[in-house]
Design a protein around this motif. Structure first.
Motif, short mmCIF file in Angstrom:
data_model
loop_
_atom_site.label_atom_id
_atom_site.label_comp_id
_atom_site.label_asym_id
_atom_site.label_seq_id
_atom_site.Cartn_x
_atom_site.Cartn_y
_atom_site.Cartn_z
N LEU A 214 0.76 -1.13 0.01
CA LEU A 214 0.00 0.01 0.20
C LEU A 214 0.79 1.29 -0.08
N GLY A 215 1.98 1.19 0.53
CA GLY A 215 2.96 2.33 0.62
C GLY A 215 3.30 2.79 -1.13
N ALA A 218 0.36 4.42 -2.46
CA ALA A 218 0.03 5.59 -2.09
C ALA A 218 1.37 6.72 -2.68
N ASP A 219 2.31 6.12 -2.84
CA ASP A 219 3.54 7.05 -3.53
C ASP A 219 3.43 7.27 -4.90
N ALA A 238 -6.58 7.73 -5.28
CA ALA A 238 -5.67 7.07 -4.24
C ALA A 238 -5.82 7.66 -2.81
N GLU A 239 -6.43 9.11 -2.99
CA GLU A 239 -6.69 10.04 -1.85
C GLU A 239 -8.02 9.26 -1.19
N PHE A 242 -7.47 5.48 0.54
CA PHE A 242 -6.83 5.76 1.82
C PHE A 242 -7.45 6.46 2.93
N TYR A 243 -8.22 7.54 2.68
CA TYR A 243 -8.84 8.31 3.55
C TYR A 243 -10.03 7.85 3.99
N LEU A 253 -7.23 -4.33 4.94
CA LEU A 253 -5.60 -4.22 4.49
C LEU A 253 -5.21 -2.99 5.37
N VAL A 340 -5.22 7.65 9.03
CA VAL A 340 -3.87 7.61 8.16
C VAL A 340 -2.94 8.05 8.77
N ARG A 341 -3.09 9.33 9.49
CA ARG A 341 -1.98 10.16 10.34
C ARG A 341 -2.47 10.57 11.61
N VAL B 208 0.15 -9.12 3.67
CA VAL B 208 -0.34 -8.23 4.76
C VAL B 208 -1.06 -8.76 5.72
N SER B 209 -2.27 -9.17 5.46
CA SER B 209 -3.23 -9.54 6.43
C SER B 209 -2.89 -10.80 7.12
N ILE B 279 11.35 4.70 3.17
CA ILE B 279 10.16 3.95 3.43
C ILE B 279 8.76 4.65 2.70
N PRO B 280 8.13 3.71 1.74
CA PRO B 280 7.08 4.33 1.16
C PRO B 280 5.82 4.54 2.26
N GLU B 281 5.35 5.71 2.50
CA GLU B 281 4.13 5.72 3.54
C GLU B 281 3.10 5.51 3.00
N PRO B 282 2.11 4.69 3.48
CA PRO B 282 0.66 4.47 3.15
C PRO B 282 0.01 5.68 3.33
N ASP B 283 0.39 6.83 2.61
CA ASP B 283 -0.59 7.77 2.84
C ASP B 283 -0.30 8.78 1.50
N PRO B 284 -1.23 8.92 0.69
CA PRO B 284 -1.24 9.53 -0.57
C PRO B 284 -0.78 11.17 -0.63
N LEU B 285 -1.01 11.57 0.74
CA LEU B 285 -0.98 13.08 0.87
C LEU B 285 0.56 13.24 1.51
N TRP B 286 1.10 12.27 1.71
CA TRP B 286 2.55 12.46 2.63
C TRP B 286 3.47 12.81 1.80
#
Lengths: 352, 458
Positions: A214-215, A218-219, A238-239, A242-243, A253, A340-341, B208-209, B279-286
């Motif tokens: 998933l990282g 997101a990237d 994507a946004e 994840f959110y 997941l 997410v954060r 992952v699960s 590390i790729p963060e699992p957060d698209p806004l990161w």
């Protein structure tokens, strides 16, 4: 018109144990220049989907039905000669294991220039020059000298770079990348992903990125499709995914990955494992593992639905989820929080 | 995570100067001529594992983390250093000191009731011709722990402990999924009721699960049986989640050791800092600032001198008498590294480095000195004016030599001015705080150069 449109694709494998439906009535589309992620665990049908795009499914597998439209041309109707013109030229593929994608007895440079000569009608000298330029472009130092190296003389990261160079050699419209960085170290992965993103931009190439990470999604990705047991269970930007995930599997997941900086003692898990594709569960194929499953889930197979309106989703729908919740057939509803954060973005309430 | 085990007493296991060199060739001629090269897979590692704690070992492939885990338990024979195990005597409460590196074969076998190993690949680490019951029961037989009905009962109990159905004891490994097989491997390790388990990438082959299920299981077992783990993995987020302390390895050596909080906060070892940023963060806004390391991990056959990370380190220390800033100095270091691997000057600059569209390679030997210098400085991110007369002269001289095709002379000219302390001094481990050690000259009080602030360091 979308660059790629997959309609009702079904792929089956005939095995001694029974018929495995690896991809089940799958539809999606990719726009030109878009970066589209396909996420799921092993057995979800991600790689089979990718191979189908190039008609690389081999016996005992068979594409049963569906259409794969590339700029409106159905790849499944093409002759063998026509499809060969598409492979590598309009649609190129990067595999997880770069070492097996390269032929060990030819030099790396020769393998790249062969593709260029074959598809683009260049002379030997032009092809060689373009190959060196590409090797250079994907970040291989001293490209002219490395042109005549054999694959085993390259490190894993450099092999993957060479494969990317080869995939881009004919300036394809669509690049299908199947777990391109899974075998690499995190520092190399970061560089290759950044490189891939730049190149896709520069060559205006659409990317279908297949991954379990998933990282990575997101990237890199603009839009994402989550697959489970051969079906798409959720599709969103994507946004949004994840959110504000809409499908319980997506939520599962997300919460089962350890994140840097969270101090949960235990990870949330999805109980059990991916079902046997020979006899997928009745109704919703995720129901045996779903914390919100009800009697209805066992009986009724949910359709892809637009979560906001409850209408059946089409390929063009901005987002879609395959859960009875969105057709109003669940009594208890879904109830989960997504963080997410810790600091940013307040948790989103998933119950409707 | 941080409530943490007691680290005041003796460690359970301690390695001192642990070393494992592999010979690259076992050919007669090579060994006769003494020409065999050595791969320094693990080179002088000092580590402690305390009772009940999880020590994470991270690093990229080839850094020696698996070799470290295996030579700790003498699954492979170390070539130097020592490993000490403190065995608690239940009756006296005293600790008995066992030198693992001195044990005979049968003594070593006895030790296996205290230390166990879980392998990465759940597919190849289980004998396909044994039933699950026999796989889990094998350690009981070998060590003569239980027999007959008691043995059966213990096997059922173990399978239940790891979340498998005891009625599956008569099945074969191929009938199980990856996650279930890893559970079988864990049950086998638990059979002898060990104190310490070395887990070598136990979840990296899993989805992952399923990975989350196994991580939770390992934590539950730790609590229930008061186990210590050495948890070897390349995935930093997994290691952060499960570890009390973390050791970061680079090219066979430890770069940094500390508690999880210390490793994931400043002050950093520059290598750890780069690893964390990647590390790729699992957060698209990161939007993190990723640090891209130049080049690749060097070969452990001939590791770089001084600090092994200096060839890629974004914080490599300039000589004290030079007034250059960090990026410019890194640029010169990169230029020097490129020169030392170069056969002829005309292959120096390639178009990927510059933004020109001309294909192929820029041949500096065919240029006038001025444009060659501009090109070289641009390519290696060296500013037009470094700001130190001596440094700028050296770069100009080197380019002049390159235009004449004198690669080695150019390299020597640069080395004379730009030799970093990181190339010549091997960094020792510096205690930043009690539990936090960083092997980097930037934190070494005796080394030249400025020291970064380390907060409330002692």
């Amino acid at each position: 018109m979308a660059l790629l449109e997959v309609r009702d694709l079904t792929v089956t494998f005939y095995t001694a144990e029974g018929v495995v439906t690896a991809v089940d009535d799958l539809s999606y589309s990719i726009e030109a220049g878009e970066k589209f992620g396909v996420v799921g665990e092993s057995g979800a049908g991600k790689s089979v989907t990718a191979l189908s795009l190039l008609r690389l499914i081999e016996s005992p597998g068979r594409i049963e039905s569906g259409e794969i439209l590339l700029d409106g041309d159905d790849l499944l109707e093409m002759t063998e000669t026509e499809i060969q013109e598409v492979r590598g030229n309009r649609v190129a593929m990067i595999f997880q294991d770069a070492q097996t994608a390269l032929n060990p007895v030819y030099t790396v440079g020769d393998q790249i220039s062969e593709a260029i000569r074959h598809h683009l009608d260049h002379t030997d000298e032009e092809a060689r020059e373009r190959a060196i330029e590409l090797l250079d472009r994907v970040g291989i130092p001293d490209a002219e000298a490395r042109y005549s190296d054999y694959p085993h003389e390259f490190s894993g990261g450099m092999q993957q770079r060479a494969v990317i160079a080869m995939a881009l050699s004919c300036d394809p419209d669509l690049l299908v990348a199947d777990e391109p960085t899974t075998a690499l170290d995190v520092t190399t992965e970061a560089k290759i992903l950044a490189e891939l993103e730049d190149l896709a931009e520069e060559f205006d190439t659409a990317v279908q990125l297949i991954t379990h990470d998933l990282g990575v999604v997101a990237d890199l990705c603009d839009r994402v499709m989550v697959m489970y047991a051969g079906k798409s269970v959720e599709r969103a930007s994507a946004e949004d995914l994840f959110y504000d995930p809409k499908h319980p599997y997506t939520v599962g997941l997300m919460s089962s990955i350890p994140r840097i900086g969270d101090d949960r003692d235990r990870l949330q898990t999805i109980p059990g494992s991916m079902p046997d594709l020979i006899s997928t569960p009745t109704g919703c194929s995720f129901h045996p593992r779903c914390p919100y499953a009800e009697e209805a889930c066992r009986r009724t197979e949910p359709a892809l639905t637009e979560p906001e309106t409850g209408k059946p989703a089409t390929v063009g729908s901005e987002r879609s989820a395959r859960c009875l919740e969105y057709t109003g057939e669940l009594n208890g509803g879904l109830d989960y929080d997504v963080t997410v954060r810790d600091d940013a973005a307040a948790p989103t309430e998933g119950s409707q | 995570m941080s409530t943490g085990p007691d680290r005041s007493g003796d460690p359970l296991l301690r390695t001192e100067g642990l070393q494992k060199y592999y010979e690259t060739s076992s050919g007669f001629i090579e060994s006769f001529l003494n020409r065999a090269d050595q791969v320094k897979a693990v080179d002088g590692v000092d580590l402690e594992v305390y009772p009940g704690e999880t020590l994470g070992v991270v690093g990229e492939s080839g850094c020696g983390k698996t070799t470290l885990g295996r030579s700790m338990l003498r699954l492979i024979e170390p070539t130097g250093g020592s490993v000490t195990y403190h065995k608690r005597n239940e009756e006296t409460g005293e600790n008995e000191t066992i030198e693992i590196t001195d044990l005979s074969g049968s003594e070593l076998r006895d030790l296996r009731t205290d230390v166990q190993y879980i392998f990465q690949d759940p597919f190849s680490s289980l004998n396909p011709r044994l039933t699950v019951g026999d796989i889990v029961g094998e350690p009981l037989d070998i060590h003569g722990i239980l027999e007959g009905e008691e043995r059966e009962r213990r096997i059922y109990e173990l399978l239940e402990t790891v979340g498998l159905n005891p009625s599956h004891a008569n099945r074969y490994p191929h009938e199980f999924s990856g996650g279930q097989r890893q559970r079988i491997g864990i049950a086998r390790a638990l059979a002898v009721d060990p104190e310490l388990i070395v887990c070598d990438e136990p979840v990296s082959a899993l989805d992952v699960s399923v990975q989350a299920q196994i991580l939770n299981l390992l934590e539950d077992l730790q609590e229930e049986f008061d186990l210590a783990y050495v948890f070897i993995a390349h995935d930093l987020s997994v290691v952060e989640h499960i570890s009390d302390r973390i050791a970061v390895m680079y090219l066979g050596e430890l770069a940094e050791v500390g508690t999880t909080e210390e490793i994931f906060a400043e002050p950093y070892h520059p290598y750890t800092e780069a690893l964390l940023s990647a590390i790729p963060e699992p957060d698209p806004l990161w939007e993190g600032n990723q640090i891209f390391l130049r080049g690749e991990v060097p070969s452990p056959m001939n590791p770089p001198s001084g600090c092994r990370f200096h060839t890629r380190c974004p914080r490599v220390i300039p000589p004290t008498d030079l007034d250059v800033d960090q990026p410019a100095f890194r640029g010169v270091m990169d230029l020097r590294l490129r020169l030392s691997g170069l056969e002829a000057a005309d292959g120096l600059v390639t178009t990927a480095d510059t933004d020109t569209d001309a294909g192929g390679v820029e041949d500096v030997t065919a240029m006038d000195v001025e444009s060659a210098e501009a090109l070289v400085r641009n390519t290696f991110d060296i500013p037009e004016w470094i700001g130190d007369g001596e440094a700028d002269d050296a770069v100009s001289d080197a380019v002049r030599l390159l235009v004449d095709g004198e690669v080695d002379a150019a390299n020597d000219r640069l080395e004379a001015v730009f030799e970093s302390p990181c190339e010549t001094r091997h960094p020792s481990s510096n205690h930043i705080r009690n539990t936090h050690e960083i092997a980097c000259l930037r934190y070494d009080a005796d080394a030249p150069g400025d020291r970064p602030a380390v907060g409330d360091a002692k």
